[in-house]
Enzyme design. Structure first.
Site, mmCIF file in Angstrom:
data_model
loop_
_atom_site.group_PDB
_atom_site.id
_atom_site.type_symbol
_atom_site.label_atom_id
_atom_site.label_comp_id
_atom_site.label_asym_id
_atom_site.label_seq_id
_atom_site.Cartn_x
_atom_site.Cartn_y
_atom_site.Cartn_z
ATOM 1 N N PRO A 9 1.019 -2.324 -15.432
ATOM 2 C CA PRO A 9 -0.102 -1.385 -15.321
ATOM 3 C C PRO A 9 -0.311 -0.817 -13.914
ATOM 4 O O PRO A 9 -0.056 -1.509 -12.924
ATOM 5 C CB PRO A 9 -1.312 -2.241 -15.735
ATOM 6 C CG PRO A 9 -0.872 -3.656 -15.544
ATOM 7 C CD PRO A 9 0.593 -3.683 -15.812
ATOM 8 N N ASN A 10 -0.749 0.419 -13.886
ATOM 9 C CA ASN A 10 -1.115 1.154 -12.661
ATOM 10 C C ASN A 10 0.069 1.590 -11.796
ATOM 11 O O ASN A 10 -0.104 2.313 -10.820
ATOM 12 C CB ASN A 10 -2.119 0.355 -11.790
ATOM 13 C CG ASN A 10 -3.396 0.059 -12.557
ATOM 14 O OD1 ASN A 10 -3.945 0.950 -13.199
ATOM 15 N ND2 ASN A 10 -3.854 -1.171 -12.510
ATOM 16 N N ARG A 17 -1.809 5.958 -5.312
ATOM 17 C CA ARG A 17 -2.565 4.710 -5.335
ATOM 18 C C ARG A 17 -2.322 3.897 -4.062
ATOM 19 O O ARG A 17 -1.180 3.569 -3.742
ATOM 20 C CB ARG A 17 -2.043 3.928 -6.543
ATOM 21 C CG ARG A 17 -2.528 2.543 -6.658
ATOM 22 C CD ARG A 17 -1.698 1.768 -7.687
ATOM 23 N NE ARG A 17 -2.259 0.453 -7.831
ATOM 24 C CZ ARG A 17 -1.575 -0.610 -8.218
ATOM 25 N NH1 ARG A 17 -0.303 -0.518 -8.531
ATOM 26 N NH2 ARG A 17 -2.167 -1.770 -8.312
ATOM 27 N N TYR A 22 1.320 0.508 -0.950
ATOM 28 C CA TYR A 22 2.478 0.728 -1.822
ATOM 29 C C TYR A 22 3.413 1.839 -1.362
ATOM 30 O O TYR A 22 4.501 1.994 -1.915
ATOM 31 C CB TYR A 22 2.003 1.001 -3.257
ATOM 32 C CG TYR A 22 1.247 -0.165 -3.839
ATOM 33 C CD1 TYR A 22 1.874 -1.392 -4.045
ATOM 34 C CD2 TYR A 22 -0.103 -0.061 -4.163
ATOM 35 C CE1 TYR A 22 1.180 -2.476 -4.557
ATOM 36 C CE2 TYR A 22 -0.809 -1.136 -4.681
ATOM 37 C CZ TYR A 22 -0.166 -2.342 -4.872
ATOM 38 O OH TYR A 22 -0.847 -3.423 -5.375
ATOM 39 N N ASN A 73 8.164 -5.759 -12.946
ATOM 40 C CA ASN A 73 7.042 -5.817 -12.015
ATOM 41 C C ASN A 73 5.798 -5.933 -12.902
ATOM 42 O O ASN A 73 5.318 -4.929 -13.434
ATOM 43 C CB ASN A 73 6.963 -4.560 -11.143
ATOM 44 C CG ASN A 73 5.830 -4.661 -10.130
ATOM 45 O OD1 ASN A 73 4.966 -5.526 -10.239
ATOM 46 N ND2 ASN A 73 5.842 -3.762 -9.144
ATOM 47 N N GLU A 97 11.693 -11.055 -11.327
ATOM 48 C CA GLU A 97 10.359 -10.515 -11.010
ATOM 49 C C GLU A 97 10.423 -9.758 -9.682
ATOM 50 O O GLU A 97 10.997 -10.267 -8.716
ATOM 51 C CB GLU A 97 9.387 -11.702 -10.896
ATOM 52 C CG GLU A 97 7.979 -11.328 -10.488
ATOM 53 C CD GLU A 97 7.102 -12.569 -10.268
ATOM 54 O OE1 GLU A 97 7.467 -13.686 -10.704
ATOM 55 O OE2 GLU A 97 6.042 -12.405 -9.634
ATOM 56 N N ARG A 106 -1.071 -10.880 1.068
ATOM 57 C CA ARG A 106 -2.260 -10.128 0.654
ATOM 58 C C ARG A 106 -3.407 -11.090 0.281
ATOM 59 O O ARG A 106 -3.433 -12.215 0.742
ATOM 60 C CB ARG A 106 -1.873 -9.186 -0.490
ATOM 61 C CG ARG A 106 -0.824 -8.145 -0.039
ATOM 62 C CD ARG A 106 -0.489 -7.161 -1.132
ATOM 63 N NE ARG A 106 -1.680 -6.428 -1.552
ATOM 64 C CZ ARG A 106 -1.728 -5.677 -2.657
ATOM 65 N NH1 ARG A 106 -0.663 -5.576 -3.432
ATOM 66 N NH2 ARG A 106 -2.828 -5.033 -2.979
HETATM 67 C C1 DQA Z 1 2.269 -5.468 -7.309
HETATM 68 C C2 DQA Z 1 1.336 -6.509 -6.653
HETATM 69 C C3 DQA Z 1 0.211 -6.886 -7.589
HETATM 70 O O1 DQA Z 1 -0.632 -7.848 -6.977
HETATM 71 C C4 DQA Z 1 -0.624 -5.673 -7.935
HETATM 72 O O2 DQA Z 1 -1.623 -5.994 -8.868
HETATM 73 C C5 DQA Z 1 0.196 -4.510 -8.395
HETATM 74 C C6 DQA Z 1 1.483 -4.249 -7.768
HETATM 75 C C7 DQA Z 1 3.366 -4.970 -6.344
HETATM 76 O O3 DQA Z 1 4.328 -4.393 -6.834
HETATM 77 O O4 DQA Z 1 3.257 -5.146 -5.134
HETATM 78 O O5 DQA Z 1 -0.251 -3.720 -9.234
HETATM 79 O O6 DQA Z 1 2.905 -6.066 -8.421
#
Ligand code: DQA
Length: 144
Positions: A9-10, A17, A22, A73, A97, A106
Site C-alpha cells: 500500500p501507498n 509521498r 522515499y 515490499n 523482502e 526510522r
Molecule cells: C517502506 C517502509 C515502511 O515502514 C512504510 O510503511 C512504507 C514503505 C519502505 O519501502 O521503505 O510504506 O516499506
C-alpha cells in the site's frame, strides 16, 4: 523463469509521498528499472501494486504456480501483518523482502518486521536499488 514483484500500500504514491524519505522516483520508474535488469539477467519480471492485505495474501498463495520467486515490499504491513507473514511462510517459493528506506533508522515501530523471519532475506535502505539488489539476489538464489 518468472519473478513476481509485489508493491504494498501507498507505494503507488512514490514521487509525491514523503520525498525526503522515499525520494523523487515513481513506482513506474522502479518497474521500468526492474524490467531492464530482468532483461539483462534473462528473467521475466511481473510487478503488481496492491493496497489490500487480503489481495497480497492471495497473490502470494497463487504465485508458486507461475513464478519462481517473489520480491515484496509489504510497506506498512511489514510491521504487523501476521496474515502476510503466514502467506510467506506457507509459500513454496523463495520470498525476498525489500524496503526503499532503512526501516531500522526510522521510528521504533518500523524496526520490527514480522515478515523478515520467514523471508529468505531483506534489503533495506538503498532507495530504488533495494528492489534491484533484491532481484539480483533472487536470480542468484535460483541459479544455485
Ligand atoms: C517502506 C517502509 C515502511 O515502514 C512504510 O510503511 C512504507 C514503505 C519502505 O519501502 O521503505 O510504506 O516499506
Amino acid at each position: 523463469m518468472k519473478i513476481l514483484v509485489i508493491h504494498g500500500p501507498n507505494l503507488d504514491l512514490l514521487g509525491q509521498r514523503e520525498i525526503d524519505i522515499y525520494g523523487k522516483f515513481t513506482l513506474a520508474e522502479i518497474d521500468a528499472a526492474l524490467q531492464k535488469l530482468g532483461q539483462e539477467l534473462k528473467v521475466e519480471v511481473k510487478a503488481v501494486q496492491l493496497a489490500g492485505e487480503g489481495e497480497i495474501c492471495k497473490q502470494i498463495g497463487a504465485a508458486g504456480q507461475e513464478y519462481a520467486a517473489i520480491i515484496i515490499n509489504p510497506a506498512a504491513y511489514t510491521h504487523y501483518s501476521v496474515a502476510i507473514r503466514d502467506a510467506v511462510a506457507g509459500c513454496q517459493i523463495p520470498v525476498i523482502e525489500v524496503h526503499i528506506s532503512n526501516i531500522y533508522a526510522r521510528e521504533e515501530f518500523r524496526h520490527k518486521s514480522v515478515i523478515a523471519p520467514v523471508a529468505v532475506g531483506q534489503v533495506s535502505g538503498f532507495g530504488m536499488n533495494s528492489y534491484l539488489l533484491g532481484l539480483r539476489a533472487a536470480v542468484d538464489l535460483l541459479k544455485k
